[in-house]
Design an enzyme around this catalytic site. Sequence first.
Site, PDB file in Angstrom:
ATOM      1  N   ARG A 160       0.820  -1.208   0.000  1.00  0.00           N
ATOM      2  CA  ARG A 160       0.000   0.000   0.000  1.00  0.00           C
ATOM      3  C   ARG A 160       0.851   1.254   0.000  1.00  0.00           C
ATOM      4  NH1 ARG A 160      -2.070   3.631   3.862  1.00  0.00           N
ATOM      5  NH2 ARG A 160      -1.147   2.480   5.588  1.00  0.00           N
TER       6      ARG A 160
ATOM      7  N   CYS B 143      -3.182  -4.107   2.842  1.00  0.00           N
ATOM      8  CA  CYS B 143      -4.315  -4.716   3.530  1.00  0.00           C
ATOM      9  C   CYS B 143      -5.631  -4.202   2.951  1.00  0.00           C
ATOM     10  CB  CYS B 143      -4.273  -4.393   5.025  1.00  0.00           C
ATOM     11  SG  CYS B 143      -2.798  -4.981   5.870  1.00  0.00           S
TER      12      CYS B 143
ATOM     13  N   ARG C 247      -9.886   3.221   0.568  1.00  0.00           N
ATOM     14  CA  ARG C 247      -8.754   4.076   0.933  1.00  0.00           C
ATOM     15  C   ARG C 247      -8.306   4.764  -0.356  1.00  0.00           C
ATOM     16  NH1 ARG C 247      -4.613   1.003   4.952  1.00  0.00           N
ATOM     17  NH2 ARG C 247      -4.747  -0.807   3.631  1.00  0.00           N
TER      18      ARG C 247
ATOM     19  N   ASP D 269      -7.656   9.425  -4.272  1.00  0.00           N
ATOM     20  CA  ASP D 269      -8.191  10.637  -4.890  1.00  0.00           C
ATOM     21  C   ASP D 269      -7.623  11.901  -4.257  1.00  0.00           C
ATOM     22  OD1 ASP D 269      -9.656   8.856  -6.316  1.00  0.00           O
ATOM     23  OD2 ASP D 269     -11.612   9.413  -5.510  1.00  0.00           O
ATOM     24  N   LEU D 270      -7.445  11.896  -2.930  1.00  0.00           N
ATOM     25  CA  LEU D 270      -6.907  13.077  -2.256  1.00  0.00           C
ATOM     26  C   LEU D 270      -5.489  13.381  -2.733  1.00  0.00           C
ATOM     27  CD1 LEU D 270      -8.105  12.468   1.413  1.00  0.00           C
ATOM     28  CD2 LEU D 270      -8.944  14.235  -0.145  1.00  0.00           C
TER      29      LEU D 270
ATOM     30  N   ASP E 128      -5.284   1.892  13.950  1.00  0.00           N
ATOM     31  CA  ASP E 128      -4.359   0.756  13.917  1.00  0.00           C
ATOM     32  C   ASP E 128      -4.282   0.011  15.244  1.00  0.00           C
ATOM     33  OD1 ASP E 128      -3.722   1.106  11.288  1.00  0.00           O
ATOM     34  OD2 ASP E 128      -1.712   1.876  11.618  1.00  0.00           O
TER      35      ASP E 128
END
EC number: 2.5.1.7
Length: 419
Positions: free
Chosen positions: A92, A116, A121, A124-125, A306
């Site tokens: 990721r 994961c 997630r 786009d940002l 997390d």
Amino acid sequence: MRKIIINGGKALSGEVAVSGAKNSVVALIPAIILADDIVILDGVPAISDVDSLIEIMELMGATVNYHGDTLEIDPRGVQDIPMPYGKINSLRASYYFYGSLLGRFGQAVVGLPGGCDLGPRPIDLHLKAFEAMGVEVSYEGENMNLSTNGQKIHGAHIYMDTVSVGATINTMVAATKAQGKTVIENAAREPEIIDVATLLNNMGAHIRGAGTDIITIQGVQKLHGTRHQVIPDRIEAGTYIALAAAIGKGVKITNVLYEHLESFIAKLEEMGVRMTVEEDAIFVEKQESLKAITIKTSPYPGFATDLQQPLTPLLLKADGRGTIIDTIYEKRINHVPELMRMGADISVIGGQIVYQGPSRLTGAQVKATDLRAGAALVTAGLIAEGKTEITNIEFILRGYASIIAKLTALGADIQLIED
């Protein structure tokens, strides 16, 4: 197939040292591409994500030396080539290469990131920020093309619609060598962002406000080499603190920064966990009675998403009914059915995790579905009566350095088996 075997029920004691922060180092390594000389990182955790990043860096032309927990990277030979899809797809944090490649070359050809599966997630940002800085985005098969069409990436005033650690770091890295000033509003505030900014500033960047919700970056032309100490991993620290409270009879966790864990420790104290906070360590006593609580995750400095999974086995030892609400990643519930296999009174109702304690756990065959779910299953296996067999352990090895050796040193009956 590799698996972890745990014979549970053995009380743990002793001392365990926290490694460098995974969520920092996976951003620090790609950021080194921007440097014009050798950069040395100390405190690098021995995890598979680091191995994957090193392999990507070497494929791109960097010279890498990795000994103990010290990583030396000479990025001067890095070339502007398409990034290897296989490695990118499994990692990721590979999206951190976007910002560094744009900052150095003004373009990048990359595969979409993996890691994961925790629900949406989107990147786009990241892309919105890059586009504001003059980057054009296009897609070709499994690849994404980012390009400034021969122009230098430029500064911009960027508002993050959602608080995002990854997008904040990526934008900050891309802006470091941009032409002009970049302002990031509604920036994430995590310690790992400060760590990346510290590295870049030590290389000659002009970054102000990291750790606040407004970060200002004045672009520079060159970045020199430096040496940097990676901050301790607050998620690993929290995992061992919860584990020690669940099955310990006196465990000291060292290389801990309390200020990075204040909300987590406050919730443990609400449960009744007894511990002593020292300058750079936390001593967790043997626990007696614990009470059930409600956990609700939120961006830093709130309760870290997390840590909700690694905390769950300890919650199952508490008296009463409680809930876990994850406002960050809606699919962070995959540990629940695995814990149910072990006898946990836990379920998902309306998107929230509901538990009733205390639950008596027994060993079972379970599967790690993601990194932090795997950590939860390790703790559950240590608590449980009998043998627990955990498969799909590659997720666990992605983020917990030397976990088998560390737990063995505390007295756990745990081993990694190669089938």
